[in-house]
Scaffold this motif. Structure first.
Motif, PDB file in Angstrom:
ATOM      1  N   MET A 212     -23.649  64.240  76.025  1.00 53.09           N
ATOM      2  CA  MET A 212     -22.462  64.961  75.562  1.00 53.09           C
ATOM      3  C   MET A 212     -22.696  66.459  75.737  1.00 53.09           C
ATOM      4  N   LYS A 213     -21.740  67.173  76.327  1.00 55.03           N
ATOM      5  CA  LYS A 213     -21.851  68.624  76.542  1.00 55.03           C
ATOM      6  C   LYS A 213     -21.177  69.348  75.378  1.00 55.03           C
ATOM      7  N   ILE A 214     -21.983  70.104  74.627  1.00 56.36           N
ATOM      8  CA  ILE A 214     -21.502  70.776  73.419  1.00 56.36           C
ATOM      9  C   ILE A 214     -21.775  72.271  73.526  1.00 56.36           C
ATOM     10  N   ILE A 215     -20.753  73.075  73.249  1.00 55.54           N
ATOM     11  CA  ILE A 215     -20.904  74.536  73.235  1.00 55.54           C
ATOM     12  C   ILE A 215     -20.697  75.018  71.803  1.00 55.54           C
ATOM     13  N   ILE A 216     -21.620  75.852  71.326  1.00 54.90           N
ATOM     14  CA  ILE A 216     -21.538  76.411  69.976  1.00 54.90           C
ATOM     15  C   ILE A 216     -21.397  77.920  70.076  1.00 54.90           C
ATOM     16  N   ALA A 217     -20.364  78.475  69.477  1.00 56.82           N
ATOM     17  CA  ALA A 217     -20.178  79.923  69.425  1.00 56.82           C
ATOM     18  C   ALA A 217     -20.659  80.417  68.072  1.00 56.82           C
ATOM     19  N   GLY A 218     -21.691  81.254  68.084  1.00 57.52           N
ATOM     20  CA  GLY A 218     -22.245  81.781  66.838  1.00 57.52           C
ATOM     21  C   GLY A 218     -23.644  81.282  66.587  1.00 57.52           C
TER      22      GLY A 218
ATOM     23  N   HIS B 201     -28.608  76.043  63.007  1.00 56.81           N
ATOM     24  CA  HIS B 201     -28.966  74.753  62.421  1.00 56.81           C
ATOM     25  C   HIS B 201     -28.293  73.605  63.180  1.00 56.81           C
ATOM     26  N   LEU B 202     -27.030  73.794  63.538  1.00 55.50           N
ATOM     27  CA  LEU B 202     -26.320  72.782  64.319  1.00 55.50           C
ATOM     28  C   LEU B 202     -26.978  72.574  65.680  1.00 55.50           C
ATOM     29  N   ALA B 203     -27.298  73.689  66.344  1.00 53.27           N
ATOM     30  CA  ALA B 203     -27.947  73.598  67.655  1.00 53.27           C
ATOM     31  C   ALA B 203     -29.283  72.870  67.550  1.00 53.27           C
ATOM     32  N   LYS B 204     -30.004  73.141  66.493  1.00 52.82           N
ATOM     33  CA  LYS B 204     -31.299  72.506  66.267  1.00 52.82           C
ATOM     34  C   LYS B 204     -31.148  71.000  66.091  1.00 52.82           C
ATOM     35  N   LEU B 205     -30.229  70.577  65.213  1.00 55.11           N
ATOM     36  CA  LEU B 205     -30.032  69.152  64.964  1.00 55.11           C
ATOM     37  C   LEU B 205     -29.500  68.428  66.196  1.00 55.11           C
ATOM     38  N   LEU B 206     -28.558  69.062  66.879  1.00 55.24           N
ATOM     39  CA  LEU B 206     -27.954  68.428  68.048  1.00 55.24           C
ATOM     40  C   LEU B 206     -28.929  68.337  69.218  1.00 55.24           C
ATOM     41  N   SER B 207     -29.818  69.327  69.335  1.00 54.15           N
ATOM     42  CA  SER B 207     -30.805  69.295  70.422  1.00 54.15           C
ATOM     43  C   SER B 207     -31.801  68.154  70.196  1.00 54.15           C
ATOM     44  N   TYR B 208     -32.079  67.824  68.926  1.00 53.40           N
ATOM     45  CA  TYR B 208     -32.950  66.693  68.619  1.00 53.40           C
ATOM     46  C   TYR B 208     -32.328  65.380  69.094  1.00 53.40           C
ATOM     47  N   GLU B 209     -30.992  65.383  69.199  1.00 54.00           N
ATOM     48  CA  GLU B 209     -30.277  64.173  69.604  1.00 54.00           C
ATOM     49  C   GLU B 209     -30.156  64.070  71.121  1.00 54.00           C
ATOM     50  N   SER B 210     -30.834  64.961  71.842  1.00 57.28           N
ATOM     51  CA  SER B 210     -30.808  64.990  73.308  1.00 57.28           C
ATOM     52  C   SER B 210     -29.411  65.287  73.844  1.00 57.28           C
ATOM     53  N   GLN B 211     -28.648  66.061  73.084  1.00 49.22           N
ATOM     54  CA  GLN B 211     -27.349  66.513  73.581  1.00 49.22           C
ATOM     55  C   GLN B 211     -27.543  67.753  74.459  1.00 49.22           C
ATOM     56  N   GLU B 212     -26.591  67.999  75.328  1.00 47.28           N
ATOM     57  CA  GLU B 212     -26.656  69.170  76.208  1.00 47.28           C
ATOM     58  C   GLU B 212     -25.968  70.331  75.491  1.00 47.28           C
ATOM     59  N   ILE B 213     -26.757  71.253  74.942  1.00 45.35           N
ATOM     60  CA  ILE B 213     -26.237  72.306  74.066  1.00 45.35           C
ATOM     61  C   ILE B 213     -26.252  73.667  74.755  1.00 45.35           C
ATOM     62  N   THR B 214     -25.147  74.415  74.612  1.00 38.82           N
ATOM     63  CA  THR B 214     -25.082  75.813  75.028  1.00 38.82           C
ATOM     64  C   THR B 214     -24.698  76.642  73.815  1.00 38.82           C
ATOM     65  N   LEU B 215     -25.454  77.700  73.545  1.00 36.76           N
ATOM     66  CA  LEU B 215     -25.217  78.564  72.379  1.00 36.76           C
ATOM     67  C   LEU B 215     -24.784  79.948  72.852  1.00 36.76           C
ATOM     68  N   ILE B 216     -23.649  80.425  72.343  1.00 37.84           N
ATOM     69  CA  ILE B 216     -23.098  81.740  72.716  1.00 37.84           C
ATOM     70  C   ILE B 216     -23.192  82.687  71.526  1.00 37.84           C
ATOM     71  N   ASP B 217     -23.676  83.902  71.765  1.00 38.77           N
ATOM     72  CA  ASP B 217     -23.724  84.921  70.709  1.00 38.77           C
ATOM     73  C   ASP B 217     -23.964  86.288  71.359  1.00 38.77           C
ATOM     74  N   PRO B 218     -23.383  87.360  70.805  1.00 44.24           N
ATOM     75  CA  PRO B 218     -23.621  88.693  71.376  1.00 44.24           C
ATOM     76  C   PRO B 218     -24.958  89.304  70.952  1.00 44.24           C
ATOM     77  N   ASN B 219     -25.590  88.729  69.911  1.00 42.82           N
ATOM     78  CA  ASN B 219     -26.827  89.299  69.378  1.00 42.82           C
ATOM     79  C   ASN B 219     -28.037  88.823  70.189  1.00 42.82           C
ATOM     80  N   LYS B 220     -28.682  89.759  70.853  1.00 50.03           N
ATOM     81  CA  LYS B 220     -29.814  89.429  71.729  1.00 50.03           C
ATOM     82  C   LYS B 220     -30.974  88.812  70.951  1.00 50.03           C
ATOM     83  N   LYS B 221     -31.241  89.352  69.752  1.00 51.28           N
ATOM     84  CA  LYS B 221     -32.369  88.889  68.955  1.00 51.28           C
ATOM     85  C   LYS B 221     -32.157  87.443  68.493  1.00 51.28           C
TER      86      LYS B 221
END
Length: 449
Positions: free
Chosen positions: A1-7, A14-34
């Motif tokens: 499943m292709k999932i994009i998270i903004a923020g 936390h969502l990206a962490k849990l979903l990545s454990y499920e072997s989902q295809e995750i993309t995370l978008i944020d303006p903060n470099k750190k």
């Protein structure tokens, strides 16, 4: 499943962490470099730096291929806007985090789906609702309702006085044949592994046991375990957050006597004007003398939902030392769940976990109506709606090839919750509540496709 998270804030990470454990295809978008650099170094995900309201950034994130787009930035305006854009650019399903709960209350009237927003979630509102349910079932340390209470999940720790300590599940069922509850998960005292109970599983003192109850089952469970489900009337809240405000407002509207500590003077006066039924005290609530002065010992419940987890925990421990029966603490660190029962706090609330539970049902296969992860247990509770094509349809439970690491807790038929035993035949349209360890989720999902 292709999932994009903004923020990439606390909820998004936390969502990206849990979903990545499920072997989902995750993309995370944020303006903060750190924030992105940390997520990139910790998780097996793709990151895109930029403003999620930029169409160019959304296209760089391959929005046209997204099965699910989740907007959980700190700005609800941004979340709503970006979900509308994401839908127009090809995202199959969108979820927006909001703070104004009016949007949820009037979502059908406004018709957010017409704009391209499939679901609205408010972690703060979810936390306030969780606190209210915990007070309603005050003797349990964990609660969750399916279909407005047709079935209820209740967690508690077995004391020496519990009637079935030392007995197997089968023996207990024979002694108490008319009961309206069933155990679905057990964590042994001092261990970190989860047991899905079978007939020969023995209850032991100190077990953290999760039950599914139908109507009347919660009261039976209290009697058999020596617990007392006390009526909560007087509540003290350690404030400073939106959750504190929402909880104080909701509880006072239901007739409870609420005292709210608010450390900011201007905010205290503002809240006092808005919540006329709440006694607002301009203090941070950490002063033990102040708590005594406000008669903390007369409280039925103490709720610490301030911005600092450690302060919330310490305040609850102070309340426990004053013999307050029900304590609830808001915590951000998931590791604290491992310590909650050993240090004596009744219920821990984590808004990241609540938001994740609300979102996770969209990535489960089958007709998942609701789901929740069991706190401190490696298991999930899933509510499936049975389709005509489902493998379980028109079969008795005992004849279903169910994995040993999963169990049917109950069935809701025509709005009525039932504890379903081996001879129960599942029908089309039934809503089946299943508890399963994470390793068996895929096998369970296939049964309800």
């Amino acid at each position: 499943m292709k999932i994009i998270i903004a923020g990439a804030g606390e909820v998004g990470f936390h969502l990206a962490k849990l979903l990545s454990y499920e072997s989902q295809e995750i993309t995370l978008i944020d303006p903060n470099k750190k924030s992105l650099a940390y997520a990139d170094s910790q998780l097996d995900i793709r990151v895109v730096r930029g403003d999620a309201t930029s169409i160019a950034i959304l296209k760089e994130a391959r929005i046209q291929n997204a099965d699910l787009f989740i907007a959980v930035t700190s700005s609800e305006t941004t979340n709503i806007t970006v979900c509308v854009l994401a839908k127009q650019l090809g995202a199959e399903k969108t979820i927006a985090r909001i703070s104004n709960t009016e949007f949820i209350h009037y979502k059908d009237e406004v018709g957010f789906t017409k704009f391209g927003i499939d679901e609205l979630i408010s972690p703060e509102a979810l936390a306030a609702a969780e606190i209210e349910l915990s007070l309603k079932q005050s003797s349990f340390n964990e609660n969750y309702e399916f279909e407005d209470g047709a079935l209820t999940m209740a967690g508690l720790t077995l004391s020496r006085s519990a009637s079935f300590v030392g007995k197997t599940v089968k023996e207990a069922a024979q002694i108490f044949p008319e009961i309206h509850f069933v155990p679905i998960a057990i964590q042994r005292f001092g261990t970190q592994y989860t047991i899905i109970p079978r007939g020969d599983t023995k209850f032991k003192r100190g077990d953290n046991v999760v039950f599914i109850t139908s109507e009347g089952g919660a009261d039976e469970l209290c009697r058999l375990t020596g617990k007392v489900n006390r009526e909560i009337k007087n509540v003290m809240i350690l404030g400073g957050t939106q959750i504190a405000y929402k909880t104080a407002r909701d509880l006072s509207e239901k007739g409870l006597n609420v005292k709210l500590f608010e450390g900011n003077r201007d905010r205290a006066f503002e809240v006092a004007e808005e919540l006329t039924k709440v006694l607002v005290i301009n203090s941070d609530g950490r002063n033990v003398d102040m708590l005594d002065e406000e008669n903390i010992g007369d409280m039925d419940a103490f709720i610490a939902v301030g911005p600092n987890s450690e302060t919330n925990i310490m305040s609850c421990l102070v309340a426990k030392s004053k013999e307050v029966k029900k304590t609830i603490a808001l915590v951000e660190n998931m590791d604290y769940f491992d310590l909650s029962h050993s240090i004596g706090i009744d219920t821990l609330i984590n808004k990241k976990l609540l938001a994740a539970n609300n979102i996770f049902r969209y990535i489960r296969r089958g007709e998942v109506v609701a789901m929740t992860k069991l706190s401190n247990l490696n298991a999930e509770l899933l509510e499936f709606e049975v389709k005509k094509t489902s493998e379980v349809c028109n079969k008795a439970i005992r004849s279903i090839d169910f994995p040993r690491t999963a169990i049917i807790g109950g069935v809701i038929r025509d709005g009525i919750g039932m504890i379903a035993l081996g001879s129960f035949v599942i029908r089309e349209g039934d809503r089946v509540v299943v508890c399963c360890l994470l390793k068996s989720i895929k096998r369970v999902e296939k049964l309800f496709l």
